[in-house]
Design a protein around this motif. Sequence first.
Motif, short mmCIF file in Angstrom:
data_model
loop_
_atom_site.label_atom_id
_atom_site.label_comp_id
_atom_site.label_asym_id
_atom_site.label_seq_id
_atom_site.Cartn_x
_atom_site.Cartn_y
_atom_site.Cartn_z
N ARG A 113 0.83 -1.21 0.00
CA ARG A 113 0.00 0.00 0.00
C ARG A 113 0.86 1.25 0.00
O ARG A 113 0.53 2.24 -0.65
N ASN B 36 -6.97 -2.84 -8.79
CA ASN B 36 -7.12 -1.42 -8.46
C ASN B 36 -5.81 -0.65 -8.37
O ASN B 36 -5.81 0.51 -7.93
N VAL C 28 -5.67 3.38 -7.59
CA VAL C 28 -5.05 3.83 -6.33
C VAL C 28 -3.92 4.80 -6.62
O VAL C 28 -3.81 5.86 -5.99
N LEU D 280 -8.99 5.92 -5.90
CA LEU D 280 -9.42 4.94 -4.90
C LEU D 280 -8.43 4.97 -3.73
O LEU D 280 -7.23 5.22 -3.94
N PRO D 281 -8.88 4.69 -2.51
CA PRO D 281 -7.95 4.67 -1.38
C PRO D 281 -7.03 3.45 -1.45
O PRO D 281 -7.34 2.45 -2.10
N GLU E 267 -6.49 1.23 0.56
CA GLU E 267 -7.09 0.02 1.12
C GLU E 267 -7.79 -0.83 0.06
O GLU E 267 -8.11 -1.99 0.31
N GLU E 268 -8.03 -0.24 -1.11
CA GLU E 268 -8.70 -0.97 -2.19
C GLU E 268 -7.71 -1.75 -3.07
O GLU E 268 -8.11 -2.42 -4.02
N LEU E 269 -6.41 -1.65 -2.78
CA LEU E 269 -5.42 -2.42 -3.54
C LEU E 269 -5.67 -3.91 -3.31
O LEU E 269 -6.06 -4.33 -2.22
N GLY E 270 -5.41 -4.71 -4.34
CA GLY E 270 -5.71 -6.15 -4.28
C GLY E 270 -4.76 -6.96 -3.45
O GLY E 270 -4.15 -7.93 -3.94
N GLU F 112 -4.46 -8.54 0.77
CA GLU F 112 -5.22 -8.65 2.02
C GLU F 112 -4.55 -9.64 2.96
O GLU F 112 -4.07 -10.70 2.53
N SER G 251 -4.94 -10.38 -5.18
CA SER G 251 -5.91 -10.45 -6.28
C SER G 251 -5.40 -9.67 -7.48
O SER G 251 -4.95 -8.53 -7.35
N GLU H 282 -5.97 -8.38 -11.66
CA GLU H 282 -7.01 -8.00 -12.62
C GLU H 282 -7.01 -8.92 -13.83
O GLU H 282 -8.04 -9.11 -14.48
#
Length: 557
Positions: free
Chosen positions: A127, A149, A153, A158-159, A161-164, A166, A176, A178
Amino acid sequence: NNHIKERNLKIMKKLLLLILASLLFVGCSAEPAPEETKKVLRVAFGGDVLSLDSTVATDGVSFEVLTAFTEGLVEYDANDATLPGSGAAESWTVSDDGLEYVFSLKKDAVWSNGDPVTANDFVFAWRRLVDPALANEYSLMAQNAKLVNADAVIAGTLPVEELGVEAVDDYTLKVSLETPVPWFIPLMTFPSFFPMNEKFVTEAGDNYATGPDFLLSNSAFVLTEWVQGSQIVLAKNDKYYDADKIAIDGIEISIIADPQTVKLQYDQGNLDVAAMSGDLVTGYVGTDDFVPIRKGYTWFMPFNQKSDNAAVLNENFRLALAWAFDREFIVNEKLNDGSIVADGFVPRGLAASVDGVDFRDAAPKYFGYDAAKALEYWEAAKAELGVDSVTFELLVGTPGDDSGLAAGAPEYIKAEVEKNLPGVTVEIKTVLKKERLDLMKPARAEYDVALTRWGPDYADPLTYLQDLLVTGSNYNYNNWSDPVYDAMVAEVAPGGALSTVLDARWAKLIEVEAYALDTAIVVPLWQTGSAMVIKPNVKGIEYHVLGMTNYKRATID
């Protein structure tokens, strides 16, 4: 009485000897082990580190040092394979559609401060890599990995936190994508994807990565000293989960820009590992010390399309320069270190077709030395520009500091160009590597023509054809924008129309390189090699065309 006196005197002497012996024993036991008994690998680097923040670093020297004390999810082994367990990931699974990777992390891995290495360390670092507030240049690696994302990002829509990426739990990392990326696992060896301890980085603030007190290790060695421009010292990390397999006690890296000094220090026994070039190589060829290696770096000349010098924008002028000097002479006389002429932008040994044919053997050869052809292009350029003479600036780094730059190459290019293209004047501007890179950034673009290099970030031609030449790339030094070229690249990039049609993709990649080189938007110069000298008692250092040097399996007899 005399007998008693003699007996007492003997007892006193014995007591005195016992006291002296005990003092001597205590003194000896209090002394540390002599430094010379430690097995410390002494290595010479020609250039300095620019940053030891893995999300900020952009240069090869920094990547080399980062790799020595930080461990990513996977690493290359001696056979260039990326296997489970080679790094922080014990194993992983991939979804049938290739869009989801789940990594199981080793539970015995800890940072050098004792904190466990967790999935959140990767989430935090990735991030941070793409955070638009930090504007990290190598955020493009998240885009190359096709992380969900990443584009949005980085663009700030997009923030982070939306990066793939986790943290499912402390030891499970889910990534994740694309679109499927065939080289995703090898890409994870790259320092931009290294983990960071969030608490430590946050508490260090602006001091993070400025010195040993503000860096952590999760690998075989820990940074203990960093004197910029002089020395970097790493010691064996006793907290490393595989510490019992590390055979050396540390690494001392000396920053020495002058090749003659490197040779002198090596010959005097003050260095164990060094790179030699030019005439300095000759004395080692045929000895046990000589170890030639091939690297993937391509040196090339970019032409800044934002320059206010009209000649740099002229295709015939660029082609004139491309044919006006002899790369073979630079490789054989100036370098003499195993480097080869780069007869294309994509280096030899990077990628092969499904039939195992190297890209360079499948693609045409570009440029060469032909003074008559160079003059023809120059005459055409003069007619188009309406001039009889041209002066341009050639931006170069300081030899030694700019690792891999052939000493004397800029002066040779200047002399040959001015001889073969009457009316052309080359003004060499020499600066430190850090300043050269800054002047070349697309946002600044204050140069005409430059000498620079690029090392592959992953095993595909796109690491050159996309990352350096597509509109808007952080490393499009040329500031070149061509919608036809961009569309061709999009076809062969992951998710593109030809991305899974391997034979058609291969043919299109050859066309993509041709489209750029036919107009000499860049002029390839040489592909680096290194004539390494390594003391015969040193074994196990691993050099990779793609990955960084690995010292974990080094031994000193």
